[in-house]
Design a protein around this motif. Structure first.
Motif, PDB file in Angstrom:
ATOM      1  N   VAL A 194       0.811  -1.221   0.000  1.00 16.77           N
ATOM      2  CA  VAL A 194       0.000   0.000   0.000  1.00 16.77           C
ATOM      3  C   VAL A 194       0.847   1.275   0.000  1.00 16.77           C
ATOM      4  N   ILE A 195       2.151   1.155   0.201  1.00 11.20           N
ATOM      5  CA  ILE A 195       3.065   2.299   0.117  1.00 11.20           C
ATOM      6  C   ILE A 195       4.282   1.865  -0.701  1.00 11.20           C
ATOM      7  N   ASP A 196       5.170   2.811  -0.997  1.00  9.73           N
ATOM      8  CA  ASP A 196       6.391   2.486  -1.730  1.00  9.73           C
ATOM      9  C   ASP A 196       7.234   1.504  -0.923  1.00  9.73           C
ATOM     10  N   MET A 197       8.056   0.729  -1.638  1.00 11.74           N
ATOM     11  CA  MET A 197       8.826  -0.299  -0.953  1.00 11.74           C
ATOM     12  C   MET A 197      10.135  -0.552  -1.679  1.00 11.74           C
ATOM     13  N   GLY A 198      11.189  -0.691  -0.910  1.00  9.91           N
ATOM     14  CA  GLY A 198      12.482  -1.119  -1.407  1.00  9.91           C
ATOM     15  C   GLY A 198      12.965  -2.245  -0.516  1.00  9.91           C
ATOM     16  N   TYR A 199      14.117  -2.805  -0.853  1.00  9.53           N
ATOM     17  CA  TYR A 199      14.623  -3.955  -0.119  1.00  9.53           C
ATOM     18  C   TYR A 199      16.114  -3.811   0.152  1.00  9.53           C
ATOM     19  N   HIS A 200      16.565  -4.454   1.226  1.00  8.67           N
ATOM     20  CA  HIS A 200      17.991  -4.649   1.414  1.00  8.67           C
ATOM     21  C   HIS A 200      18.221  -6.085   1.850  1.00  8.67           C
ATOM     22  N   MET A 201      19.345  -6.620   1.399  1.00  3.97           N
ATOM     23  CA  MET A 201      19.613  -8.046   1.506  1.00  3.97           C
ATOM     24  C   MET A 201      20.377  -8.398   2.778  1.00  3.97           C
ATOM     25  N   ALA A 202      19.897  -9.415   3.468  1.00  4.09           N
ATOM     26  CA  ALA A 202      20.648 -10.020   4.562  1.00  4.09           C
ATOM     27  C   ALA A 202      21.394 -11.213   3.954  1.00  4.09           C
ATOM     28  N   VAL A 203      22.688 -11.054   3.779  1.00  5.12           N
ATOM     29  CA  VAL A 203      23.512 -12.087   3.150  1.00  5.12           C
ATOM     30  C   VAL A 203      23.748 -13.200   4.171  1.00  5.12           C
ATOM     31  N   THR A 204      23.321 -14.409   3.823  1.00  7.30           N
ATOM     32  CA  THR A 204      23.481 -15.540   4.739  1.00  7.30           C
ATOM     33  C   THR A 204      24.253 -16.698   4.122  1.00  7.30           C
ATOM     34  N   ASP A 205      24.451 -16.679   2.778  1.00  9.25           N
ATOM     35  CA  ASP A 205      25.070 -17.839   2.147  1.00  9.25           C
ATOM     36  C   ASP A 205      25.852 -17.434   0.903  1.00  9.25           C
ATOM     37  N   LEU A 206      27.170 -17.302   1.066  1.00 12.75           N
ATOM     38  CA  LEU A 206      28.038 -17.039  -0.088  1.00 12.75           C
ATOM     39  C   LEU A 206      28.709 -18.324  -0.587  1.00 12.75           C
ATOM     40  N   LYS A 207      28.451 -19.453   0.094  1.00 14.52           N
ATOM     41  CA  LYS A 207      29.044 -20.730  -0.331  1.00 14.52           C
ATOM     42  C   LYS A 207      28.165 -21.419  -1.362  1.00 14.52           C
ATOM     43  N   GLU A 208      26.939 -21.750  -0.952  1.00 12.36           N
ATOM     44  CA  GLU A 208      26.028 -22.519  -1.795  1.00 12.36           C
ATOM     45  C   GLU A 208      25.050 -21.626  -2.547  1.00 12.36           C
ATOM     46  N   GLY A 209      24.898 -20.386  -2.105  1.00  8.55           N
ATOM     47  CA  GLY A 209      23.876 -19.503  -2.672  1.00  8.55           C
ATOM     48  C   GLY A 209      24.455 -18.447  -3.580  1.00  8.55           C
ATOM     49  N   GLY A 210      24.268 -17.199  -3.190  1.00  8.16           N
ATOM     50  CA  GLY A 210      24.675 -16.080  -4.018  1.00  8.16           C
ATOM     51  C   GLY A 210      26.181 -15.911  -4.085  1.00  8.16           C
TER      52      GLY A 210
END
Length: 160
Positions: free
Chosen positions: A117-133
């Motif tokens: 219902v309002i504007d929205m942005g995001y910020h990432m909580a990095v939890t996995d640099l091995k198997e993920g991103g």
């Protein structure tokens, strides 16, 4: 669409005064006393504060944590925020183990779909640099993390 807010008490970081505010296509173009301009909508703000919309840069909407989920989802959290004058949330994206950052961002956007219902942005909580991103993918996120407005809610805000 143009909006003229008449006779409101304007509060800024430096000033406190009574004036009119004229916005055209959701951008303030004039602030002054007794503005004489045509507008699609005129709001009498006499005796009221006229404030810019606020940004809450740290929210946890529909977020899993410790075997439970935060009580507010996007709709209930943003509805409460809008009533308090907040026009933008920046919500945490929690990267699930094994997920890329893009997958995590897609998951959080899906949680907001149809509820925002309002504007929205995001910020990432990095939890996995091995198997993920990867760090390379992380560096590309600013191009993906554009605010997602249901409508453009820049100052002055409008009720939905």
């Amino acid at each position: 669409m143009s909006v003229l807010i008449k006779g409101g008490r304007i509060l800024t970081a430096a000033d406190d005064y009574v004036a009119d505010v004229y916005a055209e296509d959701e951008t303030i173009t004039l602030i002054g006393e007794s503005l004489d301009v045509a507008a699609d909508k005129v709001i009498d703000a006499s005796g009221k504060y006229v404030l810019p919309g606020c940004v809450d840069p740290h929210t946890h909407l529909d977020m899993p944590f410790g075997g439970t989920v935060t009580i507010d989802d996007v709709e209930s959290g943003q509805t409460a925020a809008a009533f308090g004058g907040t026009t933008t949330h920046v919500d945490f994206v929690i990267q699930p183990q094994g997920s890329t950052f893009a997958q995590a961002l897609d998951e959080w956007r899906a949680k907001a779909d149809g509820k925002q219902v309002i504007d929205m942005g995001y910020h990432m909580a990095v939890t996995d640099l091995k198997e993920g991103g990867t760090l390379e993918e992380l560096a590309s996120l600013p191009d993906e993390n554009r605010a997602s407005p249901p409508t453009s809610c820049s100052w002055p805000t409008r009720a939905r």
